[in-house]
Design an enzyme around this catalytic site. Structure first.
Site, PDB file in Angstrom:
ATOM      1  N   ASN A   1      43.757  36.099  53.857  1.00  0.00           N
ATOM      2  CA  ASN A   1      42.412  36.643  54.091  1.00  0.00           C
ATOM      3  C   ASN A   1      42.276  37.253  55.484  1.00  0.00           C
ATOM      4  OD1 ASN A   1      40.997  33.720  52.468  1.00  0.00           O
ATOM      5  ND2 ASN A   1      41.669  35.625  51.540  1.00  0.00           N
TER       6      ASN A   1
ATOM      7  N   ASN B   1      35.572  40.568  40.543  1.00  0.00           N
ATOM      8  CA  ASN B   1      35.770  40.575  39.093  1.00  0.00           C
ATOM      9  C   ASN B   1      34.526  41.083  38.372  1.00  0.00           C
ATOM     10  OD1 ASN B   1      34.287  38.078  37.665  1.00  0.00           O
ATOM     11  ND2 ASN B   1      34.916  37.490  39.734  1.00  0.00           N
TER      12      ASN B   1
ATOM     13  N   CYS C   1      54.203  41.107  20.000  1.00  0.00           N
ATOM     14  CA  CYS C   1      55.609  41.311  19.622  1.00  0.00           C
ATOM     15  C   CYS C   1      56.396  41.988  20.750  1.00  0.00           C
ATOM     16  CB  CYS C   1      55.715  42.113  18.329  1.00  0.00           C
ATOM     17  SG  CYS C   1      55.234  43.836  18.482  1.00  0.00           S
TER      18      CYS C   1
END
Length: 1053
Positions: free
Chosen positions: A506, A571, A626
């Protein structure tokens, strides 16, 4: 350069700038100057490394920078370049600290003003302690027309602020004439106007103009033609531009292209041409085109020439004429200062008229002869003595990025001017009296000169809720402190919350934190640091997340007390939640974010704009199951696979294991229950884990060796058994063709460092989760070799397991446990109990939470080794540890320049919100400092949704109905009809349908009370409901309505 030459330059510097102080801040003996060692401290610089890259970081760590002018703009630039990690910075200033500086310079303190300290010397120790790797010096020597400028030769970049234009030209000419040229930057903020100028010499080479990862394009076809047309696989856009270069690899047929480089011409978003391919062999299949970054040379003109014919960046396309008009106005200001040896007086009409006269005469000397914008000239004259803090922060961020470009050659430089303004702030102040703007001898005089006393007081009385205290949060708090937010006598408060503790990484951007703050709460530490900038602020730090779980703290009453909410989050989900709370409580919201050199700001104002949730970015594409499991095609796939393996083995399994044994007290109890026919969820997996539990370090190493064989040998053999290399699809095409890559089984080799790294890192993690101690001798090559030599590895036996190839299918559900498996589980558990290996200690595991920034925990070591082994197995380009850490840790690249710029732009909008400005005044911004591009745009105007009969609503509207204890659903519907003139046909509470007439039994609900239908908790006074209305035409969809807040009883008046 020889040692003697360097010594002579240093001597010249010391004699010319004789009042010089040097300050190097150190953390202790373990600190090595980065410039000497060229080792990059990843714990400190990790987020910035992803922006600049190691080559640029190392160039920066060898660079010396000279910065003149320690006002608000100068200290912003100093902060940002020291955080970035140059080798040395000299800060220069000849002025003494005044009360005025307390409102513009966050490192000047009241004691400095009282003791009349020189500004450069006052800020020196505070700038130096931002980064222990940077040597910071100060100088208070005169710098004028007679100064010998030869001392500048030891610097790679010179930045000047608050300097007369004639001296700027002299210094620029000196810098431009050097070989190589010294990069020159001039930056100024005059009131509500800001300008930036760059001159990096006749020829300035940039190796990477954008900083973006080179694009990789999977190929589906190449024509034999002139030109040859290349088509992308699965219609994926190539995102290339005409003139760029690509190289090729893994092409089958037309293989002469492999390794060759070609310039491309874009044909369509999905195809491009490369030149004549007529005489090449026919293309068969596969192939990847990889973009090649080419150096680019930029050409700069001297300041003197650019003053007459400027090259500039347009930031606001709604007023493309502005840069030239501001350029002319600022030249008039420069001329005014030269002529009168002072700045125009605040609000002085006579000085404004004089500036207009100068502007009109200067116009004729400019090649383009732009019209004189009288409003710009007058407002510049009126506010020039002041300094708008947010503008200094924004320009400081941009200017600092140009410094980093200058010393690294990374990213495209500004050519050559940038003008920013905040004219929208003052247009509504036209009628305000001159006394509004006059100085009063306090720290807010510079701000007052720009926006007036009334707006200053509104800022002082502001209640702000700041969510997040990372890089943007720290910058916002600094801006709040300088603006005086939350300093009112009777009103005003900054509430900030952040649940995180400070980490070393930070410190590279979050400038309020120092090394001794590591492991302390961000919010409390930042609050204390902010009070050192402005002790009059009222700040209340919290350690909470803002989410549904904390709505008892951040309830409606809390939001209604806030004048504005500012988010500094990383976010989208948190942003969406806070936006919904602001919408429900009709509270303005200012949002922003950065990713590397990119940044955005968004202003959301009740009744005027759309909200954050009004627009949704498309979700990130998930890697098909997959692809991850069997058919990786890119490095990202192998890294995600390794991260998934980590989560499964070291997080998920220990978690399930612990939860199971918290439910059941002993192995004997579980055995008895299973034997009596009970089906205990998860018992098979837990017992298997218990029976295979390693008991010592040797067994951990053995287990790691078996995992190697399973992952990197047997997996490949099984796939090749299921799909041999010559397998063809129904259409006759090969199964194993791009993007599917056939795997090649890896034979374990102890002498291969990657193999060895996987064994050691995996064994360490197994030892950690099973609480098995190990020593340095245990992890020595000698011990590991001895253990591995004795491991018996089973030969591969193919199975008939179906390999999933459908990319649309998600991860399948677990296969049900067979009766044979259950019998084996009983036997395994009996054996464990009999061997005394199911004791209370055996029924516990340590669950690991993935932590990317702790190099000692081995998490990234494991993921790097596992990922690169899988990449080798599939012939995919491996990734170094740094790239692996970024992708596995989902690290957002970050740099202080962008966060400073974003926070400054947000603070500008904050002033407008406080002043209650009209819709047209607000601006959203997107920028990418690497290119560079800065785009201001109007916010999205709120949309009205028509219901019918002239009734409409916006997202900010909320209808209100007051009820009572016996108020029924029917009463509610009638109350809506009576109050708002339209009858609801459907009533919904969240996801619960309270009333839908076509649903069975719902008509009977009309007689039920709202209390019975909603079932509120005792303390709940209201419920938010959604209603819709019957369409005008049968068969159409119901018409949406605004949210309705239903109160269970009348509020007390």
């Amino acid at each position: 350069m020889s040692v003697n030459a360097i010594g002579e330059l240093q001597s010249l510097h010391d004699t010319t700038f004789h009042h010089t102080s040097v300050y190097t801040y150190s953390l202790g003996k373990d600190i090595i100057m980065a410039a000497d060692s060229m080792e990059i401290d990843d714990a400190l610089y990790s987020r910035q490394r992803y922006v600049l890259g190691d080559t640029a970081m190392q160039k920066m760590a060898r660079s010396r920078v000279f910065l003149s002018g320690m006002g608000g703009l100068g200290v912003e630039i100093a902060k940002n370049v020291v955080l970035a990690g140059i080798k040395a910075l000299t800060v220069h200033d000849t002025q003494q600290c005044k009360a005025w500086d307390l409102g513009t310079n966050f490192f000047v303190q009241e004691d400095d003003v009282l003791n009349h300290r020189n500004r450069a010397e006052a800020v020196l120790p505070r700038v130096a302690e931002l980064n222990p790797y940077v040597q910071v010096m100060s100088s208070a020597a005169p710098l004028n027309e007679t100064t010998d400028l030869s001392f500048l030769r030891q610097h790679q970049c010179v930045i000047v602020t608050e300097m007369q234009l004639s001296l700027q030209k002299k210094i620029n000419d000196f810098c431009h004439a050097q070989h190589p040229p010294i990069k020159f930057i001039s930056a100024d903020v005059y009131g509500i106007w800001a300008r930036l100028f760059c001159d990096f010499g006749e020829e300035f080479e940039v190796l990477d103009t954008t900083g973006e990862e080179p694009k990789e394009i999977f190929i589906s076809n190449i024509t034999q033609s002139n030109p040859g047309i290349i088509t992308c696989l699965d219609n994926n856009p190539h995102k290339l531009e005409t003139g760029q270069f690509v190289t090729f690899r893994e092409i089958n047929g037309m293989s002469c292209l492999n390794g060759s480089m070609h310039q491309i011409t874009v044909v369509s978003p999905y195809s491009f041409s490369i030149g004549d391919t007529t005489d090449m062999e026919p293309y068969l299949h596969g192939g990847i085109a990889v973009q090649v970054k080419m150096p680019k040379t930029f050409h700069f003109e001297r300041l003197g020439k650019q003053l007459i014919n400027p090259t500039y960046l347009v930031a606001d396309f709604s007023k493309p004429e502005s840069p030239l008009q501001i350029h002319l106005a600022m030249l008039a200001l420069d001329q005014f200062q030269e002529s009168f040896a002072r700045m125009p007086n605040i609000g002085c009409l006579q000085d404004a008229e004089e500036m207009l006269k100068i502007a009109r005469s200067l116009r004729e000397k400019l090649e383009s002869k732009p019209p004189v914008n009288e409003d710009i000239v007058r407002w510049l004259s009126r506010t020039a003595q002041g300094s708008l803090v947010p503008l200094a922060a924004a320009l400081g961020g941009v200017a600092s990025q140009e410094v980093l470009k200058a010393v690294t050659g990374k990213f495209s430089p500004l050519q050559q001017w940038l003008y920013l303004d905040a004219l929208e702030l003052v247009t509504s102040l036209e009628k305000a009296g001159r006394e509004e703007f006059l100085p009063r001898g306090d720290r807010y005089d510079a701000l007052r000169a720009c926006i007036g006393e009334t707006l200053c007081l509104k800022l002082h009385n502001l209640n702000v809720f700041l969510v997040g205290c990372g890089a943007i949060g720290c910058e916002m708090l600094k801006n709040f402190a300088l603006l005086g937010v939350g300093t009112g006598w009777e009103r005003g408060m900054v509430t900030l919350t952040d649940p995180d503790l400070i980490e070393k990484s930070n410190l590279n951007r979050q400038f309020l934190f120092r090394p001794h703050h590591i492991e302390k709460p961000k919010s409390c530490t930042a609050a204390a640091a902010t009070l050192r900038i402005n002790g009059q602020m009222k700040i209340e730090p919290h350690l909470n997340k803002v989410c549904p779980a904390t709505e008892n703290i951040y309830n409606d009453d809390f939001y209604t007390k806030q004048d504005v909410v500012v988010t500094a989050l990383d976010n989208v989900e948190a942003r969406r939640y806070i936006d919904s709370r602001c919408l429900a409580n009709v509270c303005p919201l200012l949002d922003s974010g950065t990713m590397g050199t990119k940044g955005h700001t968004e202003v959301i104002v009740p009744q005027l704009t759309e909200s954050y949730n009004s627009h949704r970015d498309p979700p990130e594409e998930e890697i098909p199951f997959c692809t991850l499991k069997s058919f990786p095609a890119a490095t990202e796939h192998t890294i995600q696979w390794a991260r998934d393996k980590f989560e499964s083995a070291f997080t998920h399994k220990p978690s399930l294991f612990n939860k199971f044994w918290q439910t059941y007290q002993s192995a004997e109890e579980v055995l008895q229950r299973i034997k009596s026919g009970e089906s205990l969820e998860g018992s098979f997996q837990v017992i298997k884990c218990l029976s295979r539990r390693p008991r010592n370090w040797q067994q951990c190493v053995e287990l790691a060796r078996l995992k190697f064989e399973k992952y990197f040998n047997h997996k490949a053999l099984q796939l090749l058994h299921s799909f041999p290399l010559d397998t063809r699809l129904k259409d006759g095409s090969l199964f194993w063709q791009s993007p599917k890559r056939p795997p090649f089984p890896i034979r374990f080799d102890f002498n291969d460092t990657l193999h060895y790294s996987f064994i050691v890192s995996t064994a360490k993690l197994f030892a950690t989760i099973y609480c098995i101690p190990f020593t340095e001798k245990d992890v020595s090559e000698e011990t590991i070799l001895k253990i591995i030599s004795g491991v018996k590895v089973q030969e591969f036996r193919p199975s008939n397991k179906v390999v999933q190839t459908d990319e649309t299918l998600r991860k399948p559900d677990p296969i049900p446990v067979s009766s044979e498996d259950e019998r084996n589980a009983v036997l395994q558990l009996e054996n464990a109990i009999f061997a005394n290996e199911a004791t209370r200690n055996d029924l516990q595991m340590k669950e690991l939470a993935f932590e990317k920034d702790d190099d000692s925990n081995g998490h990234i070591d494991y993921i790097t080794a596992a990922s690169n082994l899988r990449a080798r197995m599939y012939n995919i380009e491996p990734a170094d540890r740094l790239k692996t850490k970024r992708i596995a840790g989902k690290i957002i690249p970050a740099i202080a320049t962008s966060t400073a710029a974003v926070a400054g732009l947000v603070a500008l909008e904050l002033i407008k919100v406080v002043g209650g400005y009209p819709f047209q005044a607000y601006k959203n911004c997107f920028f990418n400092l690497a290119i560079p591009v800065i785009v201001f745009a109007e916010t999205a105007e709120v949309r009205k949704t028509a219901i019918r009969n002239g009734i409409s609503f916006t997202i900010w509207d909320r209808w209100t109905i007051y009820g009572k204890d016996d108020f029924t659903l029917s009463d509610f519907i009638n109350a809506v009809k009576e109050k708002y003139g339209i009858e609801p046909t459907m009533v919904v509470q969240g996801v619960k349908m309270l009333y839908v007439p076509v649903m069975p039994g719902h008509v009977k609900r009309l007689k039920l009370t709202m209390q019975k239908l909603v079932k509120p908790s005792v303390d709940k006074k209201y419920v938010d409901l959604t209603v819709s209305f019957a369409p005008e035409t049968d068969g159409d969809e119901d018409l949406p309505g605004p949210p309705i807040r239903y109160y269970f009883a009348h509020e007390d008046n």
